[in-house]
Enzyme design. Structure first.
Site, PDB file in Angstrom:
ATOM      1  N   ALA A 146       1.731  13.882 -22.529  1.00 61.09           N
ATOM      2  CA  ALA A 146       0.651  12.317 -23.011  1.00 61.09           C
ATOM      3  C   ALA A 146       1.823  11.665 -24.401  1.00 61.09           C
ATOM      4  CB  ALA A 146      -0.390  12.112 -23.520  1.00 61.09           C
TER       5      ALA A 146
ATOM      6  N   ASP B 268       0.812  19.279 -20.820  1.00 62.35           N
ATOM      7  CA  ASP B 268      -0.099  17.721 -21.063  1.00 62.35           C
ATOM      8  C   ASP B 268       1.138  16.870 -22.125  1.00 62.35           C
ATOM      9  OD1 ASP B 268      -1.946  16.530 -21.933  1.00 62.35           O
ATOM     10  OD2 ASP B 268      -3.048  17.049 -22.337  1.00 62.35           O
TER      11      ASP B 268
ATOM     12  N   TYR C 160       0.965  -1.579   0.065  1.00 63.31           N
ATOM     13  CA  TYR C 160       0.067   0.041   0.132  1.00 63.31           C
ATOM     14  C   TYR C 160       1.352   1.276  -0.359  1.00 63.31           C
ATOM     15  CZ  TYR C 160      -4.022   3.593   1.306  1.00 63.31           C
ATOM     16  OH  TYR C 160      -4.598   4.150   0.835  1.00 63.31           O
TER      17      TYR C 160
ATOM     18  N   PHE D 109      -6.878  19.057 -24.953  1.00 65.82           N
ATOM     19  CA  PHE D 109      -7.522  18.520 -24.923  1.00 65.82           C
ATOM     20  C   PHE D 109      -8.746  18.744 -24.879  1.00 65.82           C
ATOM     21  CE2 PHE D 109      -7.566  13.836 -24.483  1.00 65.82           C
ATOM     22  CZ  PHE D 109      -8.065  13.420 -25.479  1.00 65.82           C
ATOM     23  N   ASP D 110      -9.378  17.335 -24.921  1.00 67.58           N
ATOM     24  CA  ASP D 110     -11.035  17.328 -24.763  1.00 67.58           C
ATOM     25  C   ASP D 110     -11.326  17.513 -23.403  1.00 67.58           C
ATOM     26  OD1 ASP D 110     -10.653  14.467 -24.538  1.00 67.58           O
ATOM     27  OD2 ASP D 110     -13.071  14.430 -26.560  1.00 67.58           O
TER      28      ASP D 110
ATOM     29  N   HIS E   4     -20.126  14.016 -26.851  1.00 64.91           N
ATOM     30  CA  HIS E   4     -19.209  12.580 -27.891  1.00 64.91           C
ATOM     31  C   HIS E   4     -19.438  10.877 -27.432  1.00 64.91           C
ATOM     32  CE1 HIS E   4     -15.740  13.565 -26.106  1.00 64.91           C
ATOM     33  NE2 HIS E   4     -14.952  12.772 -26.483  1.00 64.91           N
TER      34      HIS E   4
ATOM     35  N   LYS F 262      -0.556   6.649 -23.382  1.00 65.92           N
ATOM     36  CA  LYS F 262      -0.163   7.250 -24.910  1.00 65.92           C
ATOM     37  C   LYS F 262       1.868   6.824 -25.065  1.00 65.92           C
ATOM     38  CE  LYS F 262      -3.950   8.592 -25.114  1.00 65.92           C
ATOM     39  NZ  LYS F 262      -4.123  10.324 -23.998  1.00 65.92           N
TER      40      LYS F 262
HETATM   41  C1  LIG Z   1      -5.771  10.937 -23.661  1.00 63.97           C
HETATM   42  C2  LIG Z   1      -4.737  12.447 -23.284  1.00 63.97           C
HETATM   43  C3  LIG Z   1      -5.757  12.552 -22.075  1.00 63.97           C
HETATM   44  C4  LIG Z   1      -5.950  11.973 -20.756  1.00 63.97           C
HETATM   45  O1  LIG Z   1      -5.735  11.239 -21.095  1.00 63.97           O
HETATM   46  P1  LIG Z   1      -6.283  10.019 -20.347  1.00 63.97           P
HETATM   47  O2  LIG Z   1      -5.305   8.825 -19.690  1.00 63.97           O
HETATM   48  O3  LIG Z   1      -7.485   9.608 -21.171  1.00 63.97           O
HETATM   49  O4  LIG Z   1      -7.143  10.628 -18.548  1.00 63.97           O
HETATM   50  C5  LIG Z   1      -5.151  14.140 -21.686  1.00 63.97           C
HETATM   51  N1  LIG Z   1      -3.691  15.301 -23.188  1.00 63.97           N
HETATM   52  C6  LIG Z   1      -4.027  14.067 -24.557  1.00 63.97           C
HETATM   53  C7  LIG Z   1      -3.334  15.387 -25.033  1.00 63.97           C
HETATM   54  C8  LIG Z   1      -4.340  13.218 -24.965  1.00 63.97           C
HETATM   55  O5  LIG Z   1      -3.637  12.857 -25.519  1.00 63.97           O
END
Ligand SMILES: *Cc1c(COP(=O)(O)O)cnc(C)c1O
Length: 458
Positions: free
Chosen positions: A217, A215, A72, A124-125, A450, A258
């Site tokens: 990813a 961000d 943990y 990103f969305d 969506h 990603k």
């Molecule tokens: C996928 C993604 C996110 C969100 O990540 P999740 O793991 O799907 O919650 C944020 N920003 C970008 C650019 C992404 O491609």
């Protein structure tokens, strides 16, 4: 003869795919209210919905899963990951999270208040969702070239410094808690941000006292593009480029689904200890204790290994070249795409492909449904459906581009799959004039509609 590129891995485990008939697909998509998220995966032949969490782990990652320490607190797997984040990204502090949006939730819980502005390249969305959910505003400062799909620009994810400075100049400092650079910029087509631009944004923000977050990813794919498109970096290793990129940031949210090549996970890294204290409080509240953050120990270990593999030049080259190959085939068929192709996906310009369908009838969604019917290929709409309604006026928002995204999972599909997908779109292109009916919304959620929207043919 120059040798063609070939994947630096071979296949050890396979997962059977089932093909289907057009009649079956007609029934399935109609039962799914023409929303491809509602399809069962068995109803899909080639799934290019997303590259998120859909990649194939290596045997080294699976071994790490077996070595995962499920304590943990103080898990050895946490410290494995910590070492990688400290060394590879140069970020001293971090918490694991269950995925990228959870990292966004922690960051914005700690930093964002109602009425604040978060400038950056196209958000990103989920990022935008988290910002708008807090009644704050995501300000898109992407360069204008990004919305001209036919125009070649090596770094269409770049931030327009004048647009950014206007936001910084015209608003009080305390209204702008951070500037967010998404690398690569998913929304504008998986397009990279140059090191030069990252550096300039960082120094501009420093001048105004605004922290810069990534961000991150697809940071490794971004580093690959810097190496291959930004002359000064041609001779530098991906690892060095990654370290330099992160040196300009005060912190980063990461979706490990990603570029860390795992099926679940994320993290939030930063430098500032005061901020980290606040983040830690929210982490315990929302995700879990600081050394696991909503993940199993084995997940942390697989992320640590995946981050290393994701930064290998040979892997990145084969990945980006596979995406590029799909783009080239589509262009040969005449299909209009966002150029150049991005790191993780090819974006088809649905507005150019189906101009006779009005935007109000969701061109990119129409193309996505058509592609599914043609060959059982699932892509995703990046257009007016995704753009949601304006939070104030509740009017539909029409983004500059109406795109169908074909995201390629890492290390999953072969060249034959890629050729199959291209041929499906080639067929649709041939008969594009006969596709005249778009869609109307029957039911929708107030935010991020969506995922669950229900549609009917017009
Ligand atoms: C996928 C993604 C996110 C969100 O990540 P999740 O793991 O799907 O919650 C944020 N920003 C970008 C650019 C992404 O491609």
């Amino acid at each position: 003869m120059e040798l063609p590129f070939a994947e630096p891995y071979k296949i050890k485990v396979v997962e059977p795919l089932r093909r289907s008939t057009r009649e079956e697909r007609e029934a399935w998509i109609s039962e799914s209210s023409y929303n491809l998220f509602k399809l069962r995966s068995e109803q899909v032949f080639i799934d290019l919905l997303t590259d998120s969490g859909t990649s194939a782990m290596s045997h080294n990652q699976w071994s790490e899963m077996m070595l995962g320490d499920e304590s943990y607190a103080g898990s050895a797997s946490f410290f494995k990951l910590k070492e990688v984040i400290n060394k590879m990204l140069g970020m001293p502090l971090f918490v694991p999270t269950h995925q990228g949006r959870a990292a966004e939730n922690l960051l914005f819980s700690a930093m964002l208040r109602k009425g604040d502005l978060v400038p950056g390249n196209a958000h990103f969305d989920t990022t935008k969702g988290h910002i708008e959910f807090r009644n704050a505003i995501a300000v898109d400062c992407t360069i204008d070239e990004a919305s001209d799909t036919g125009l070649y620009h090596p770094f269409k994810g770049n931030i327009d410094l004048e647009k950014l400075e206007k936001v910084l100049r015209e608003n009080p400092r305390e209204k702008i808690p951070l500037c967010l650079i998404t690398i690569t910029c998913n929304t504008s087509g998986g397009q990279p941000v140059s090191m030069k631009n990252i550096k300039e944004v960082s120094s501009l923000c420093k001048k105004y006292g605004i922290p810069v977050f990534f961000d991150a990813a697809r940071f490794a794919e971004n580093a690959y593009f810097i190496k291959t498109r930004e002359e000064e970096y041609a001779a530098r290793d991906i690892d060095e480029i990654v370290l330099e990129m992160f040196s300009y940031a005060d912190g980063a949210t990461m979706s490990s689904k990603k570029d860390a090549i795992v099926n679940i996970g994320g993290f939030l890294a930063c430098r500032d200890e005061k901020l980290f204290e606040r983040i830690s409080m929210y982490c315990i509240l929302y995700e879990g204790y600081l050394t696991y953050g909503g993940l199993a120990g084995r997940d942390l270990a697989a992320i640590a290994q995946g981050l290393k593999e994701g930064c290998s030049f040979d892997y990145l080259e084969s990945r980006v070249k596979q995406v590029e190959y799909l783009g080239r085939l589509l262009k040969n068929y005449g299909v209009p795409i966002q150029e150049p192709t991005g790191g993780h996906a090819v974006f088809v310009d649905a507005n150019k492909m189906l101009p006779h369908i009005p935007r109000e009838e969701f061109q990119a969604q129409s193309l996505a449904v058509e592609l599914y019917l043609e060959g059982g290929v699932r892509g995703v709409e990046i257009g007016a459906l995704l753009a949601d309604r304006d939070p104030k006026t509740r009017e539909n928002r029409y983004p500059r581009l109406e795109l169908l995204r074909l995201a390629i999972p890492r290390r999953v599909y072969t060249v034959n799959h890629i050729e199959y997908v291209a041929a499906c779109l080639g067929n649709i292109y041939e008969r594009r004039d006969s596709i005249r009916r778009g869609f109307k919304i029957v039911r929708e959620a107030p935010i991020m509609r969506h995922f669950t929207v229900e549609l009917e043919r017009c």
